[in-house]
Design a protein around this motif. Structure first.
Motif, mmCIF file in Angstrom:
data_model
loop_
_atom_site.group_PDB
_atom_site.id
_atom_site.type_symbol
_atom_site.label_atom_id
_atom_site.label_comp_id
_atom_site.label_asym_id
_atom_site.label_seq_id
_atom_site.Cartn_x
_atom_site.Cartn_y
_atom_site.Cartn_z
ATOM 1 N N ARG A 192 0.824 -1.206 0.000
ATOM 2 C CA ARG A 192 0.000 0.000 0.000
ATOM 3 C C ARG A 192 0.862 1.263 0.000
ATOM 4 O O ARG A 192 0.540 2.237 -0.672
ATOM 5 N N HIS A 229 -2.945 1.188 -8.572
ATOM 6 C CA HIS A 229 -3.774 0.517 -7.562
ATOM 7 C C HIS A 229 -3.975 -0.970 -7.850
ATOM 8 O O HIS A 229 -4.057 -1.767 -6.933
ATOM 9 N N GLN A 230 -4.062 -1.309 -9.132
ATOM 10 C CA GLN A 230 -4.349 -2.706 -9.495
ATOM 11 C C GLN A 230 -3.261 -3.652 -8.996
ATOM 12 O O GLN A 230 -3.468 -4.844 -8.911
ATOM 13 N N GLN A 259 -1.776 -3.449 -6.056
ATOM 14 C CA GLN A 259 -1.654 -3.500 -4.599
ATOM 15 C C GLN A 259 -2.057 -4.853 -4.029
ATOM 16 O O GLN A 259 -3.132 -5.373 -4.319
ATOM 17 N N GLY A 286 -2.836 -6.821 -0.535
ATOM 18 C CA GLY A 286 -3.124 -6.552 0.873
ATOM 19 C C GLY A 286 -4.605 -6.545 1.142
ATOM 20 O O GLY A 286 -5.412 -6.819 0.247
ATOM 21 N N GLN A 287 -4.955 -6.199 2.361
ATOM 22 C CA GLN A 287 -6.351 -6.279 2.765
ATOM 23 C C GLN A 287 -7.245 -5.364 1.938
ATOM 24 O O GLN A 287 -8.382 -5.714 1.647
ATOM 25 N N THR A 288 -6.757 -4.174 1.570
ATOM 26 C CA THR A 288 -7.574 -3.322 0.713
ATOM 27 C C THR A 288 -7.057 -3.371 -0.727
ATOM 28 O O THR A 288 -7.346 -2.507 -1.530
ATOM 29 N N GLY A 289 -6.299 -4.402 -1.040
ATOM 30 C CA GLY A 289 -5.849 -4.606 -2.415
ATOM 31 C C GLY A 289 -6.200 -6.023 -2.828
ATOM 32 O O GLY A 289 -7.243 -6.525 -2.462
ATOM 33 N N LYS A 290 -5.304 -6.648 -3.569
ATOM 34 C CA LYS A 290 -5.580 -8.003 -4.038
ATOM 35 C C LYS A 290 -5.128 -9.040 -3.000
ATOM 36 O O LYS A 290 -4.142 -8.842 -2.300
ATOM 37 N N THR A 291 -5.867 -10.115 -2.952
ATOM 38 C CA THR A 291 -5.451 -11.256 -2.155
ATOM 39 C C THR A 291 -4.847 -12.262 -3.119
ATOM 40 O O THR A 291 -5.463 -12.593 -4.120
ATOM 41 N N GLN A 318 -1.804 -5.472 7.260
ATOM 42 C CA GLN A 318 -2.657 -5.373 6.066
ATOM 43 C C GLN A 318 -2.037 -6.072 4.870
ATOM 44 O O GLN A 318 -2.709 -6.721 4.096
#
Lengths: 325, 254
Positions: free
Chosen positions: A232, A242-243, A245, A247-252, A268
């Protein structure tokens, strides 16, 4: 035996890897059938027989050239209502995540999202982005299940290559189904695999020091055929899009190998990549949190380590291909 | 422009998850607005501000604690809020969606905005199920949104790229990072929020009779504790050699 449907993803007339991974799970659940939706997808039907798919329903139509939830959803839910499979497997991909809940609601079904395992009649899925796992079971059918890419082993062809029964479905779309218009599709042409499907991911964080720092990571990714990810911090700094990233607010992600360079290991970030099979950390700070999550680590200056690592991998891969050849 | 924002209260992303007897322990946890829903709220506020008129209404399903999240969202600038009280309800995504859709119906919204997933259960179903129940088109995982007259133009994230979609209003849009930077509530907003309407509707009065949960959660469990990895601190060249050898011979990943 339960009737289990797989909805394969097809790109450029080829089955995507997730399709074969879903077949692996489907074989454990019951008799496998497939529903192929798109334009010009009919030739793929024969191939599915090689993987033990007994029957393929093909919905091939000009209006299905480009995916939309409404059109594909109409076709799939009409077929589910007609044939009543117990379980329908859809990839937990950008397309599948868009399609599955629309279909689930239309056929009045439950849905279990992002499944990573099936044990003792229970589906297992990560919650809190992988910080914990949840067992889920169906109490009604049909059931829609979305399957996380890269977790189940891709099905191997079964000898003989029995041709499946192929049935052509009638496609009847109404005006309402065509309300959403796809104006443009832009595919990135990096030549690298998609982050969520990649076997190897090379990720950088604040320690990369800038957008230019990522050039050495890209060189490493090119040697490994890996995708490039970012923490992040690197995305917020504007060094990466952004694509990318993780993490928890990005990609798993769940690759076989995850290399984290200059990433401190915020909770995160760990949440997004802890499903990786082997984690390698490269960081100057030997106290960095990332080392607690890593299977292997190098304490050192990444600007020195990564180019050396790139060379060493190059040698190792050349050696591998010599042995194979 | 009448805009609805679907909002979920979730655990703070930084919190440790503690599991006891197969259930996540909720005590000692900080609660926040699901970060993806904050993007939806920010988008709604910006659209209203640009139009110079309209209304932003919050909808959230949950227990009494959810009011904290709704008050914060009201302080950010939403006009009023509706809480669907799910206390005692055995619900899955289908039931939550049914309750939300029923509550949304009389509003006649032009636009329904929601985060593309919640960071706790991550099942990413409720918003799309609401769209289906209300017979609305969906624009899912959107990183850029433009409203022009009676249509919405959305840049949506897909595997390995993006696509541009166009849909007529009313439409349901789910939001993804990159869309905007959510604002913080200021003192004036916090004061005003206290006076804004926050209505509670019992979920039982919204969920159709006979509708039952179709999936059931079993135990929650934590991942196995990780054993300490091998760390090389020797000179870089030697460390790199040892690492690549280990990845090939021991971990067998290359």
């Amino acid at each position: 035996m339960a009737k289990v449907w797989v909805v394969p993803e097809v790109q450029d007339q080829k089955l995507k890897k997730i399709s074969l991974e879903m077949i692996t799970l489907a074989r454990r659940l019951g008799d496998v059938e497939a529903v192929l939706i798109g334009e010009g997808v009919s030739p793929v039907a024969a191939e599915l027989g090689n993987y033990g798919v007994g029957k393929v329903i093909v919905a091939d139509h000009a209006d299905l050239k480009t995916y939309t939830a409404a059109t594909y959803g109409r076709v799939l839910s009409d077929l589910i209502r007609r044939d009543q499979p117990e379980i329908v497997l859809i990839g937990n991909t950008a397309t599948g995540r868009d399609l599955a809940p629309r279909v689930a609601q239309r056929v009045d079904a439950g849905q279990i999202s992002d499944v990573i395992d099936y044990r003792d009649n229970l589906f297992i899925r990560p919650i809190y982005a992988g910080k914990a796992f949840q067992q889920v079971t169906a109490v009604a059918y049909p059931l829609i299940v979305t399957v996380r890419p890269n977790v189940f082993k891709a099905a191997e062809p079964i000898g003989g290559g029995a041709a499946p029964i192929v049935e052509t479905a009638t496609v009847s779309l109404t005006g309402d189904d065509l309300r959403v218009i796809v104006r443009d599709v832009v595919r990135q042409v990096t030549g690298r695999p998609e982050l969520t499907e990649a076997e190897i991911i090379v990720s950088g964080g604040r320690g990369m020091k800038g957008a230019d720092g990522f050039l050495i990571l890209e060189a490493l990714a090119n040697v490994l055929g890996a995708a490039v990810g970012a923490s992040r911090a690197a995305v917020d700094a504007g060094w990466r899009p952004h694509q990318e990233q993780v993490g928890q607010t990005g990609k798993t992600v769940s690759p076989t190998l995850y290399i984290a360079a200059g990433i401190s290991g915020a909770i995160q970030h760990l949440a997004g990549m802890s499903g990786s099979k082997v984690i390698v950390a490269i960081n100057k700070d030997s106290e960095a949190n990332i080392f607690k999550a890593a299977d292997y680590g190098i304490v050192g200056d990444l600007f020195e380590v990564i180019p050396l690592l790139t060379e060493e991998f190059q040698r190792a891969l050349a050696w591998n291909s010599e042995q194979a050849g | 422009m009448k805009i609805a924002v679907l909002l979920k209260q979730t655990f703070d992303t930084e919190d440790r998850i503690i599991v006891k007897d197969g259930v996540v322990v909720p005590e000692g946890v900080t609660y926040i607005i699901n970060p993806y829903d904050e993007l939806a709220l920010e988008a709604a506020l910006q659209i209203k501000e640009k139009a110079g008129k309209g209304e932003v209404v919050l909808f959230s399903a949950g227990g009494a604690k959810v009011q904290e999240a709704l008050r914060k969202a009201l302080a950010m600038g939403a006009d009023r809020a509706v809480r669907i009280d799910t206390e005692g309800l055995i619900a899955d995504e289908g039931i939550v969606a049914a309750a939300l859709a029923e509550a949304l119906k009389p509003g006649g919204f032009d636009l329904i905005l929601c985060g593309w997933r919640a960071i706790d259960d991550g099942s990413a179903q409720v918003a799309i199920r609401v769209a289906e129940l209300l017979d609305l088109p969906q624009l899912n995982v959107v990183t850029k949104l433009e409203i022009e007259g009676n249509k919405a133009l959305a840049w949506r994230e897909i595997d390995g790229g993006s696509e541009i979609l166009e849909a007529p209003l009313p439409v349901l849009v789910t939001t993804q990072r990159g869309l905007n930077e959510p604002r913080y509530p200021n003192m004036k907003g916090i004061m005003q929020a206290k006076k804004k309407e926050l209505k509670t509707i019992p979920a039982g009065s919204l969920v159709p009779v006979g509708l039952k949960a179709k999936v059931q959660n079993g135990d929650t469990f934590l991942p196995k504790a990780k054993t300490a990895g091998k760390v090389y601190k020797s000179d870089p060249a030697a460390a790199v050699q040892a690492l690549v050898a280990a990845l090939r011979e021991e971990a067998k990943v290359i």
